[in-house]
Design an enzyme around this catalytic site. Structure first.
Site, PDB file in Angstrom:
ATOM      1  CG  HIS B  28      -1.787  -1.221   1.320  1.00 17.92           C
ATOM      2  ND1 HIS B  28      -3.132  -1.186   1.018  1.00 17.92           N
ATOM      3  CD2 HIS B  28      -1.508  -2.511   1.633  1.00 17.92           C
ATOM      4  CE1 HIS B  28      -3.653  -2.399   1.171  1.00 17.92           C
ATOM      5  NE2 HIS B  28      -2.691  -3.231   1.552  1.00 17.92           N
ATOM      6  N   GLY B 153     -10.144   4.359   7.460  1.00 15.40           N
ATOM      7  CA  GLY B 153     -10.712   3.062   7.808  1.00 15.40           C
ATOM      8  C   GLY B 153     -10.864   2.895   9.308  1.00 15.40           C
ATOM      9  CG  HIS B 262      -5.852   2.355  -0.150  1.00 13.40           C
ATOM     10  ND1 HIS B 262      -5.457   1.200   0.502  1.00 13.40           N
ATOM     11  CD2 HIS B 262      -6.431   3.122   0.796  1.00 13.40           C
ATOM     12  CE1 HIS B 262      -5.776   1.286   1.782  1.00 13.40           C
ATOM     13  NE2 HIS B 262      -6.365   2.440   1.985  1.00 13.40           N
ATOM     14  CD  GLU B 410     -19.724  -6.342  24.908  1.00 15.89           C
ATOM     15  OE1 GLU B 410     -19.688  -5.698  23.827  1.00 15.89           O
ATOM     16  OE2 GLU B 410     -20.749  -6.394  25.615  1.00 15.89           O
ATOM     17  CG  PHE B 436     -21.555 -10.570  25.304  1.00 15.48           C
ATOM     18  CD1 PHE B 436     -22.476 -10.896  24.318  1.00 15.48           C
ATOM     19  CD2 PHE B 436     -22.039 -10.043  26.495  1.00 15.48           C
ATOM     20  CE1 PHE B 436     -23.844 -10.702  24.509  1.00 15.48           C
ATOM     21  CE2 PHE B 436     -23.401  -9.842  26.695  1.00 15.48           C
ATOM     22  CZ  PHE B 436     -24.299 -10.174  25.709  1.00 15.48           C
ATOM     23  CG  HIS B 460     -23.424 -15.410  33.127  1.00 13.23           C
ATOM     24  ND1 HIS B 460     -22.551 -14.812  33.986  1.00 13.23           N
ATOM     25  CD2 HIS B 460     -24.673 -15.091  33.578  1.00 13.23           C
ATOM     26  CE1 HIS B 460     -23.213 -14.154  34.921  1.00 13.23           C
ATOM     27  NE2 HIS B 460     -24.509 -14.309  34.710  1.00 13.23           N
ATOM     28  CG  HIS B 472     -27.802 -13.262  27.164  1.00 11.61           C
ATOM     29  ND1 HIS B 472     -28.458 -12.703  26.100  1.00 11.61           N
ATOM     30  CD2 HIS B 472     -27.335 -12.220  27.910  1.00 11.61           C
ATOM     31  CE1 HIS B 472     -28.415 -11.378  26.217  1.00 11.61           C
ATOM     32  NE2 HIS B 472     -27.741 -11.076  27.292  1.00 11.61           N
TER      33      HIS B 472
END
Lengths: 673, 673
Positions: B28, B153, B262, B410, B436, B460, B472
């Protein structure tokens, strides 16, 4: 509107929400009690739907983002008639239609599954784009609004930035977002995590904003009216609300604005459930009731909506009469069906599979008029530009094209695709590098759970990406995404179809499989580098890939060894097989496994034909060996990569990592001892 | 500063960048040529480092976000003396220290691995927090600046929202971000994807901003001076730069501001490489050179820096003399070592493992003074509040506490943890729900690649989450994250240590393992629900978990069956084993596999002792069966879950899904035939 009855209706939602959580002994009452006013005003006075058929295509959509506020949604919908009091009382219980977080159920008014914060409102953005796309083709008679409800958590989630930017950029005047701003989140007050000026942030993205008392019904109406009047920009209503509105302690003190009521029953939080219900005018012994006045209000509201819908349907019927071809096309769009002559697609032998995908997408650009293709700023690399070159990009006020430049925002793209699919009428496709499927996993999981036919074009599929190095070389990603093939959805189907074609003709077939799979998401995993065509490759031979795996080269029913792989490694095995025959005189079958999950769905006889029981197997994968270990089992070995890659031309890496015909010869010879 | 020489130095970076990409035939060049001016001014005039030891702890940090702009970084660093011209010429080749995307290498001035856009500048935020944390404890004498460089970006990536919010909220006056704004991204112009007012957005988060001509050295200096003067807010310099600055075609026309430059060599983009080099004053035949004047400039700059560092080191020596205890503590912080009496930690029998983790974290709050714990708004659920209760949260101007309330973000948390670990001196811990971990995967992968000892507290852990339902309930996540155990880092170690303890005492040991693992990230996977202690459970017995797997109950060296699991399922197997003994008279061993990856690193004899070769094995996992299939193999079966969960109390789900001692009895009996 009688102010007292309006308040009573909101209180009814509060009562039901608090009672549901209390009875379930788990859930989130506080936010639901704060947001109840908006829900009531929206549902009863603004949201257009057909009371007799909640799946009516031109209905307004309502996307809930904070799924933990499900009691508010179920209670609000119960007032409109889609949930019974018994169903509310069974909140969070086995077999109940009122799970802890909402699961998509159009017939009941649940437009999306929610839970992971942030995704819900981005689905709304996707739906709003789909709405504009369709109105651009069929007319404004079918236009409708997309409403969404977001909480402090959703505002903080990274993904809301992508949604805010895209909605503002496209000037989605059909999108109205209510931000339930109560200054409290699950574990703390918002002051502990942010000093953000949220209105200013959305204005920076080109949204119109209005800040109101979100518990004041007249202010809510004023804001919703202003939102309706705004056609050039998405509209953000920042509603300052009161967490746990109406909650009191046993001695009657206010228990509002408490962090503790976010995620547990009122009684566990320290409020008095009984006194709160009394304070809200409920029958404490039997809280699962709708007040008679409220029932009357909603009956009247539903009558108005039915009349509105009747008019709209009449308008549509007239339009259909005047425009029979368009009407047929609309019906076909909504059906999700396509009719493509895949056999006629001409592929260039030896191209990269991303290039072959580009060829197919070029055909789709002309023949699949309801396809929307997106790319996270990699169209010229992931080769979705094969589609882009034959259409134009979406712009503010111009949705005549069919390509969405998402920018560098992979997760947003995934959620927008889900929203488009939920809206219906369009076929969303999203492209980026396979290594960035990591970013998209949370939305791919939701697509699998909601059974949405989203298509993922994931290119640059292995260490053979080469010079870009380990940050851009997927190693564990194929094993990772195939976990969603192993995970069954609630209909018992593989959660996702994942196909990694071995040459250009398999790529055509892979796209056929993707398009014909209208029940789950499909991922296409495609190469950056050119791949020689498989022996005697053509479309008809490649059609066997529809069984998940098939024999590419067959020396015998019971050969000395079976070599198996997917993608570009099949070609490497073909090279190796040649050497094994020439130098060792072995009988070798070569198998292409485009999808293990699909192959395992075939009958045992076919599986045994492809992988004869007692024949040694040699698997090759440019990713983690575990990808093939399940198929190879103890019958053989897998040559894979168990480490991050390195930056170098891929031909160099092939030599260094042993992905050559010579090494296949060596390894198989050793394996067979 | 002589203006001409300053420009010559920036041109030198441009020349080298263009030449590197041209020679490698990939990369690039355009962005690198635009950002060269800032790099030169920053490196030569502002960035404090020790030319003789780039690992000097109190150096300023520079975090590059757009890793594809690596030529600019390597070329800029080459001027400072850490890369040779030959190394630049070997850009993107096997074995070269100049990979396509930068890989962390402190000694050469590469502070972070980058490539996936957005993560790099968030690491800078983490480093800036670590810097403030340490200065709050040891004094401002050690303060230093954190610089970062972001592109269009990165500004679009979802994660930049989390970084923007947190940095503004905490008032990180030590953070300076240069936004290389050239209006062009990889596949298109930015106008196609955004109308964002970026300055306004960052101001909404509490940043100071200044927009300049990013190719004008005096404006860059003015902005960097203003940034230094700003101590209350993070500082954003929006530098409007020219993509491909200096590029021309063969007939001398400008080839600046082209999307095509680019992501490919200038010649491939349509510019003339030779004429561009001529235009920039290079020796076209031999472009890998540093101009003599530029070399002199950097020699002088390095001399100044050496003098500055000498003063700082003298100041530190005086401080250390006056504060020997603090100096010893600082040395210990930097070493990453801890000294905890884990045996003394008292656990409550039968608690959830998240609760047991909370107990350990409570001890750490008092004994590990350089630990920073974060939670994505779930402290009271993921039980990082065991730590929080004994400290305070970070606030603007007050870093005396040790807890960071990240809010619902997160991915940002994961990248901030990486930045803290890269900075050094602190031990970052981050907590959220295991489901998550999907959001965090991209940062966990980078932690594994960079070999950072970040700790993840993921609670969890399975469908046993219960009422919250399928959104979940992690099902495939354990199999997914253990892929990073299978993926070796560039030192040949397992990329990550993943431990899922089976009771409170194993949790203490799991934390011991996490803390003693200073070479890779560690994930702790913990239960929501209470888990009975394993038979005769105590700390010493649980210490066997340090081998990855061990025998919890042993009936015989060669039993009739071995039952194996991790986490709460071990307890279910213990129940089942009791029934198998009582009702079937079988000899049963029960094995706890806290980490398959670690177990596989043990010697064969130990592995055979735990899993005797010819004894049938029954595995149980509350996630996808594949998690245990590798260990169980063809010697038995795995009882797992191959579908999304449902919303209901977990005890109901246990019955429905067969996670009971009775079902273990039934399944094992059937398996043994």
């Amino acid at each position: 509107m009688d102010k007292n009855i309006s308040k009573l209706a909101a209180d009814n939602i509060r009562i039901l929400s608090a009672a549901m959580v209390e009875k379930a002994k788990s859930g989130h009452p506080g936010g639901a009690m704060g947001g109840a006013d908006f829900m009531h005003v929206l549902f009863s006075e603004y949201l257009n739907y057909d009371p007799a058929d909640r799946t009516w295509f031109n209905r307004d959509r309502f996307f809930l983002d904070p799924g933990h506020m499900s009691p508010m949604l179920y209670a609000g919908l119960a007032l409109t008639g889609t949930y019974s009091m018994e169903e509310l009382a069974n909140f969070r219980q086995w077999g109940s239609p009122t799970p802890g977080h909402p699961e998509v159920d159009f017939a009941r008014g649940v437009e999306n599954t929610s839970g992971p914060l942030g995704q819900g409102h981005v689905m709304a953005v996707g739906a709003a784009i789909a709405e504009r796309f369709l109105a651009a083709r069929f007319g404004e008679w079918m236009s409708h609004n997309i409403y969404t409800f977001i909480s402090d958590g959703g505002i903080q989630e990274e993904i809301s930035q992508g949604a805010g930017r895209i909605a503002g950029h496209l000037g989605l005047g059909n999108l109205v977002m209510f931000y339930d701003s109560n200054d409290i989140q699950l574990s703390t007050v918002t002051d502990d995590v942010t000093i953000e000026d949220t209105a200013k942030k959305y204005e920076a993205w080109g949204w119109a904003t209005m800040t109101i008392d979100g518990n004041d019904h007249d202010q809510i109406r004023k804001a919703l009216d202003a939102a309706s009047a705004e056609t050039e920009k998405p509209f953000l209503i920042i509603g300052k609300t009161i967490m746990g509105k109406g909650a009191v302690t046993a001695n009657g003190d206010s228990f509002e604005k408490q962090v503790s009521t976010h995620g547990q029953p009122l009684s566990a939080a320290g409020a008095s459930f009984a006194d709160t219900l009394k304070n809200l005018g409920a029958d404490v012994e039997n809280p699962f009731q709708v007040f008679a006045e409220v029932e009357a209000l909603y009956n009247e509201a539903n009558n108005k909506k039915a009349a509105y819908v009747a008019d709209k349907k009449a308008e549509q019927a007239e339009w259909a009469k005047a425009n029979p071809e368009l009407a047929a096309k609309l019906a076909q769009f909504i059906s999700g069906e396509t009719n493509i002559d895949y056999a006629a697609i001409e592929q260039k032998a030896g191209a990269a599979t991303r290039g072959a995908s580009s060829t197919v997408l070029g055909v789709f650009a002309e023949q699949v008029e309801n396809m929307i293709v997106m790319s996270a700023d990699l169209a010229n690399s992931d080769k979705t530009d094969g589609f882009l070159k034959k259409t134009t990009v979406f712009k503010k006020g111009d949705f005549s094209g069919a390509f969405l430049q998402i920018g560098v925002a992979e997760l947003t793209m995934g959620a927008i695709a889900n929203g488009m699919a939920l809206h219906g009428g369009v076929i969303p496709v999203c492209g980026t590098f396979f290594v960035f499927s990591d970013y998209m996993k949370p939305t791919a999981r939701m697509a699998a759970l909601m059974q949405l036919p989203v298509k993922y074009v994931w290119t640059h599929d292995a260490f053979r990406v080469g010079e870009d190095g380990p940050t851009h070389q997927p190693i564990e990603q194929e094993a990772q995404i195939r976990l969603l093939e192993k995970l069954k959805n609630h209909h018992g189907d593989n959660g996702m179809l994942v196909v990694r074609p071995a040459d250009v003709n398999e790529t055509t077939v892979a796209w056929k499989m993707a398009m014909e799979n209208t029940k789950t998401p499909t991922a296409l995993i495609l190469s950056r580098q050119n791949i020689p065509n498989l022996p005697e490759s053509d479309y008809n031979k490649a059609l066997q890939a529809e069984k998940g795996a098939y024999i590419v080269e067959k020396d015998a029913d019971t050969p000395d060894v079976v070599l198996l792989a997917s993608g570009s490694e099949v070609g490497t095995l073909v090279e190796g097989a040649k050497l094994l025959r020439e130098q060792k005189g072995l009988k070798v079958n070569v198998v292409s496994v485009i999808s293990e999950g699909l192959f395992r769905n075939q009958d045992k006889a076919y599986q045994a034909e492809v992988l004869p029981a007692d024949v040694p197997r040699f698997g090759m994968t440019a990713g983690l060996p575990v990808t093939l270990e399940g198929l190879v089992g103890l019958n053989g070995t897998v040559w894979g990569l168990d480490h991050f890659g390195y930056s170098a031309p891929y031909t160099v890496l092939d030599e260094k990592f042993g992905f050559t015909g010579e090494n296949v010869l060596k390894q198989v010879t050793e394996m067979l001892g």
